[in-house]
Design an enzyme around this catalytic site. Structure first.
Site, mmCIF file in Angstrom:
data_model
loop_
_atom_site.group_PDB
_atom_site.id
_atom_site.type_symbol
_atom_site.label_atom_id
_atom_site.label_comp_id
_atom_site.label_asym_id
_atom_site.label_seq_id
_atom_site.Cartn_x
_atom_site.Cartn_y
_atom_site.Cartn_z
ATOM 1 N N GLY A 81 0.805 -1.228 0.000
ATOM 2 C CA GLY A 81 0.000 0.000 0.000
ATOM 3 C C GLY A 81 0.832 1.270 0.000
ATOM 4 O O GLY A 81 0.302 2.365 0.149
ATOM 5 N N GLY B 195 2.782 2.204 -2.549
ATOM 6 C CA GLY B 195 2.967 2.711 -3.907
ATOM 7 C C GLY B 195 4.346 2.449 -4.469
ATOM 8 O O GLY B 195 4.828 3.203 -5.314
ATOM 9 N N SER C 130 4.296 -3.407 -5.530
ATOM 10 C CA SER C 130 4.449 -4.826 -5.240
ATOM 11 C C SER C 130 3.816 -5.665 -6.352
ATOM 12 O O SER C 130 4.271 -6.775 -6.629
ATOM 13 C CB SER C 130 3.807 -5.162 -3.893
ATOM 14 O OG SER C 130 2.526 -4.607 -3.812
ATOM 15 N N SER C 131 2.782 -5.117 -7.015
ATOM 16 C CA SER C 131 2.120 -5.925 -8.056
ATOM 17 C C SER C 131 3.053 -6.145 -9.248
ATOM 18 O O SER C 131 3.155 -7.263 -9.762
ATOM 19 C CB SER C 131 0.812 -5.282 -8.500
ATOM 20 O OG SER C 131 1.007 -3.949 -8.859
ATOM 21 N N ASP D 95 6.257 0.656 -14.066
ATOM 22 C CA ASP D 95 6.564 -0.195 -12.916
ATOM 23 C C ASP D 95 7.226 -1.502 -13.352
ATOM 24 O O ASP D 95 8.201 -1.953 -12.749
ATOM 25 C CB ASP D 95 5.285 -0.515 -12.129
ATOM 26 C CG ASP D 95 4.569 0.742 -11.668
ATOM 27 O OD1 ASP D 95 5.169 1.828 -11.745
ATOM 28 O OD2 ASP D 95 3.404 0.635 -11.241
HETATM 29 C C1 GLA Z 1 1.071 3.468 -11.174
HETATM 30 C C2 GLA Z 1 1.082 2.797 -12.549
HETATM 31 C C3 GLA Z 1 2.213 3.330 -13.416
HETATM 32 C C4 GLA Z 1 2.227 4.853 -13.456
HETATM 33 C C5 GLA Z 1 2.118 5.431 -12.044
HETATM 34 C C6 GLA Z 1 1.941 6.923 -12.049
HETATM 35 O O1 GLA Z 1 2.214 3.101 -10.451
HETATM 36 O O2 GLA Z 1 1.214 1.396 -12.419
HETATM 37 O O3 GLA Z 1 2.106 2.795 -14.716
HETATM 38 O O4 GLA Z 1 1.214 5.346 -14.284
HETATM 39 O O5 GLA Z 1 1.029 4.875 -11.313
HETATM 40 O O6 GLA Z 1 3.059 7.547 -12.579
#
Ligand code: GLA
Length: 380
Positions: free
Chosen positions: A121, A123, A126-127, A171
């Protein structure tokens, strides 16, 4: 996380040794937020908060056990379809499903143990780490011979088509392609990466608000739709192709909210480029200004911040040793990222958390992160 730990848990869970152990890191993002689904620029790095998975092939269905989350819903990789579960097993299942789209043979089912030290949680994705860890392990056990870039692309397919979040590719690319000590300047259109060393003497600090992210999927998908609309209004393929002049000239023709969404994306892309230059020349003052501007743009124009993220960023700005700080990731909770003078780390942490507690009433947490390599096999 010592390897022996996960091997032992695997033996206890399944009564045998794993065939392979893989690892995938979470990520931070220095700047370039909500730009990746607009073909824009991002500047992430893989961090030493990650997850390990141990796996072996099975003739039965795929079974997953997470030390932190317990047992996932079992599935058959050959037949699982989008909509299969709301539980966390949607990530491994989705990755298996995405890999199956490009495989010319059926993937093996797996018995898996997952052990993670990624704060949930916060940000730091983890996914994506889960997808990339399953990616490297299935790539090996399923004899797919894919490279990490392709695994990242398939991770995004998993998110978009299986999990139902219309995320960009930042990510997964960060988790798959990270390099020790380096931040990656990624052009999400061409997928070209330029690696920049994080300057000596600076630490990357995650300042966790301890406010769990909420409303993320619906608000995230809404932002993406608004960006697509803005691009249409402006007559460009993606917001990456628009500039501020074009936007200002067209301002009166479209709703204020769409204008502000576009303004954030356009200015954030510019900031991202300026940030790499500032990093190269060691212009710490400019780095600070750009991070602050990024935060304010996400707060007022993109409207993905929240009181806790604002308080945390403001606390960090006021603390000793802070070069720059801003909210990070999707938003609506989670963590800020701060660049901090390493010799002031302790004073920074103490002051930031103290000010944050006064302002928000919450106990936050600050974690200095090491920048590490991307997803890979640890033993086979
Ligand atoms: C999440 C999404 C990413 C990106 C960010 C915001 O982490 O998975 O692809 O868009 O938000 O920058």
């Amino acid at each position: 996380m010592p390897l022996d730990g996960i091997r032992k848990i695997f033996q206890e869970t399944y009564g045998q040794d794993p065939d392979v152990i893989g690892i995938a890191p979470g990520r931070v993002n220095l700047i370039g937020e909500h730009t990746d689904y607009n073909d824009g620029f991002v500047f992430p790095a893989a961090i030493d908060r990650g997850l390990q998975i141990a796996a072996c092939v099975t003739k039965a269905e795929t079974k997953t056990f997470s030390v932190q989350m317990g047992h996932g819903d079992p599935f058959k990789v050959g037949t699982v379809q989008p909509g299969f579960t709301e539980g966390w097993a949607k990530y491994p299942a989705g990755m298996g499903w995405a890999l199956s789209q490009v495989a010319d043979h059926e993937l093996p089912n797996l018995k898996v143990v997952i052990d993670s030290n990624i704060p949930i949680g916060s940000g730091v994705s983890s996914s994506a780490a889960l997808e990339m860890a399953f990616g490297v392990v299935w790539n090996y056990l399923g004899k797919l011979a894919l490279d990490n870039r392709e695994l990242a692309r398939l991770g995004q397919v998993c998110e978009n088509k299986f999990v139902g979040v219309n995320s960009g590719i930042m990510d997964q690319m960060a988790s798959a392609m990270g390099r020790e000590g380096m931040a990656m300047y990624l052009d999400t259109r061409t997928k070209v990466i330029e690696y920049f060393p994080v300057p000596k003497g600076l630490s990357v600090v995650l300042c966790d608000t301890k406010k769990e992210r909420a409303l993320t999927t619906s608000a995230y998908n809404e932002r993406r739709t608004q960006c697509e609309l803005a691009a249409q209004y402006l007559g460009v393929k993606m917001l990456r192709d628009a500039d501020l002049g074009k936007l200002e000239a067209a301002k009166s023709h479209f709703p204020d909210v769409i204008y502000r969404r576009a303004k954030h994306v356009i200015t954030e892309n510019t900031r991202c480029g300026a940030f790499t230059a500032a990093l190269t020349t060691g212009n710490l003052e400019l780095i600070g200004i750009l991070m602050r501007e990024s935060h304010q743009s996400l707060r007022y124009d993109y409207e993905v911040s929240c009181d806790e993220l604002d308080s945390m960023a403001e606390s960090a700005w006021a603390a000793p040793g802070c070069i720059g700080a801003r909210m990070m990731g999707g938003g609506f909770g989670g963590a800020c990222i701060a660049l901090v003078k390493t010799d002031k780390l302790e004073a920074f942490t103490e002051a930031t958390l103290q000010i944050y507690k006064l302002a928000s009433g919450r106990d936050g947490e600050a974690m200095a992160c090491r920048i590490v390599d991307g997803a890979r096999l640890l033993s086979a």
